[in-house]
Every structure is written in C-alpha cells, then in structure tokens.
Design an enzyme around this catalytic site. Structure first.
Site: not given
Length: 336
Positions: A153, A128
């Site tokens: 995350y 990501s």
C-alpha cells in the site's frame, strides 16, 4: 462555480470533501465504484446526503476502467480533480496485492491521462503517511527521503507521487500530493481502529491492541483534514526556483509539483486514545495485547510547517473532542 471531480466520493474523506465543495457553491461530480471492501450501506448513506444537492452528480465507475475514465474526462470540463479513490489499508495489501495494483497504479494513470489530455488546472491527489515507512526521524517531514516503504500500500502511494511528478514535468500538469495522517471522525471507515474499537466495546468484545499498546499515531480529525484539502485545492503549485538537481528537495520541484503533510503534529499514545474512547462511551475496553503487525510502524508524527506557511492552517482538534463527536455520530447512526 468550479466543476470538480472527486474520486472516491462515497468514501470517508471523499464524502466530507464533496460536502464542503457543495457548501461553497461548487459543482461536484462524485465518482466511486462502491466496492465491498467495507460496508456498502455506509457508502450509500453518505451518497444519499450528497445527492440532496442539485449541484452533485454521482458516477459509478472503477477508476481502472480505461475507456470509461477517458470518456468521462471527454464529456466533463473539470477545472479541479481531487483524486481520493484507492484501495486502502496496510494489512489488506498483504492479503490481496493485486487490488492495489489495479486501483492505485492502473487507476491513477487513468486519472493522470485524463487530466493531461483535458488540461485540468490542478490535480490534488491522496498520498499517505505510510510512505515514510522505515523512517524514524520525527516529525516526518515532506523534505525527507521516503524510499523505504514497509507495505505494498505504501509503495503504491509513493509510486503515485512519482507518477504525478513525471506528468508535472512532462506536461506541466500542476499536481499536489497530500500525505494524510490517520484520519478519524463521523462517517469514518469501519476498518479503522476507532470504528473497530467502538463497535467491539459496545458489544462487550475484546479489542486488539497491537505492539502491546506501545504505538503512537498522529490522529487527525476529519474536519481538519477537509480544511487542509480545501485550502490547498485553491493553491495551484508553481515550480520552485531554488530547486537543485545536485541537492533535490523531495517535496518540491522544477515542475509545478508539491507535497504536503496533513496531520495533527501531536502524536497520541494508543492507550491514551483508547482511554478517551472509554470515557466517551462510559465503558471499559477488554484489551487483547498483540505484537506489531507486518507492514505497520510504531509511531507517526507530521511536520506541517509547509502547510502552515502556504495556506495558513494547522490541524489542532484534540482527540478527546474528536472521539466525542465520533461516538455521538456512531450512536445516532447505529441506534446504540
């Protein structure tokens, strides 16, 4: 025909990628646990379209299921594994951190072990843009150090890159990590800004605009994401002969390991993005301006030079075009 495992196949990117593989003549085993992080009906609708192909088989399973995953790899000779399943969302990771440990860490080790023992030719996995965290040098480069994540995350995605490198080094498992930059488009995720904004505007509800609108995102249209992933899936990474331990390149290795950014390389102001949506909807948004949220970053921008050099592709869909296509899908799907 390749036999391909796509995890997270009922998800936004997983659905589109599975569809692309099937159209290319590959066989796809699509795995998903169909959790209720967002509307399960949307996931089921995506799956229904994939199931129209005789070359698609769905397996409902959680990647954190150690025995179930080991059994799946034992029964299926996968040539390629594209691992997209994960607990997504920066903000939700502040509320429910354990979900990220179970899915993004425990789940990923099960994927790595399956690939290792069954000698999978290539593991492609989703990282990501959030791994860039506190970095401010733009555009974000895969050759920059990314050791300062701002959310759990992001930390789990960085951990995935490190775990994959370990397996590439120890077991010569070819691994390619993909840092996605704000994917959007038809069949998108309901927790993402475009989906939330569209729903709210159509219902004459205010939209939350964080950092008082002073946000930039490298919005990347789903078709561009898929084209990048598809091309990379056929390019098995090789060790970099010029890699040096006294000046290590984070994007390559002495092992068969590579990282890529997949982004539009064209940051868009959030207010411009909203204006394009207003134009497509022919409606004005009621804006609720708020400060920057914890874990969020004010701007993202992808350096895609390596993507261009290695697979001759550069995402380029303008947000005006991508938003128009999303709105068309949204109105048709929700009959509004």
């Amino acid at each position: 025909m390749r036999n391909i495992l796509v995890t997270g196949a009922a998800g936004f990117i997983g659905y589109h990628l599975s569809k692309r593989f099937l159209e290319a003549g590959d066989a796809v085993v699509g795995l998903d646990n169909l959790n209720d992080y967002y509307d399960v009906n949307l996931k089921m609708a995506r799956l229904a379209l994939l199931k129209e192909s005789p070359s698609f088989r769905f397996v409902r399973m959680d990647i954190a299921d150690r025995e179930g995953m080991a059994d799946l790899f034992l029964k299926e000779p996968f040539e390629l594994v594209v691992h997209l399943a994960a607990q997504a969302g920066v903000r939700y990771s502040i509320i429910n951190p354990y979900a990220y440990v179970d899915s993004n860490l425990v789940g990923f080790i099960n994927i790595l072990e399956g690939c290792r023992h069954r000698k999978v030719r290539h593991l492609v996995f989703a990282s990501s843009s959030s791994v860039y965290g506190a970095n401010t040098l733009m555009p974000f480069s895969i050759h920059h150090n990314v050791d300062h994540p701002l959310s759990l995350y992001a930390a789990t995605k960085k951990a995935n890159e490190l775990m994959a490198h370990t397996y590439a080094s120890l077991y010569k498992l070819p691994c390619t990590g993909l840092r996605f930059f704000t994917a959007y488009g038809p069949w998108g995720r309901p927790d993402m800004a475009l989906f939330l904004f569209t729903k709210a505007i159509l219902e004459d509800q205010p939209i939350d605009v964080y950092n008082h609108g002073r946000m930039q995102r490298d919005f990347t249209y789903i078709d561009d994401i898929i084209e990048g992933v598809y091309r990379i899936s056929t390019r098995i990474p090789a060790p970099n002969p010029d890699w040096r331990g006294d000046h290590p390149d984070p994007a390559t290795s002495f092992a068969p390991y590579k990282i890529y950014n997949i982004g539009n390389n064209n940051p868009v102001e959030l207010l411009h993005f909203i204006a394009a949506l207003e134009k497509s909807l022919n409606m004005k948004a009621k804006k609720n301006f708020l400060p920057l949220q914890p874990g969020d970053v004010p701007a993202t921008c992808a350096d895609v030079d390596d993507l261009m050099a290695d697979v001759d592709f550069r995402p380029a869909t303008p947000v005006e075009e991508g938003i128009k296509k999303f709105v068309s899908w949204y109105r048709e799907y929700y009959k509004v």
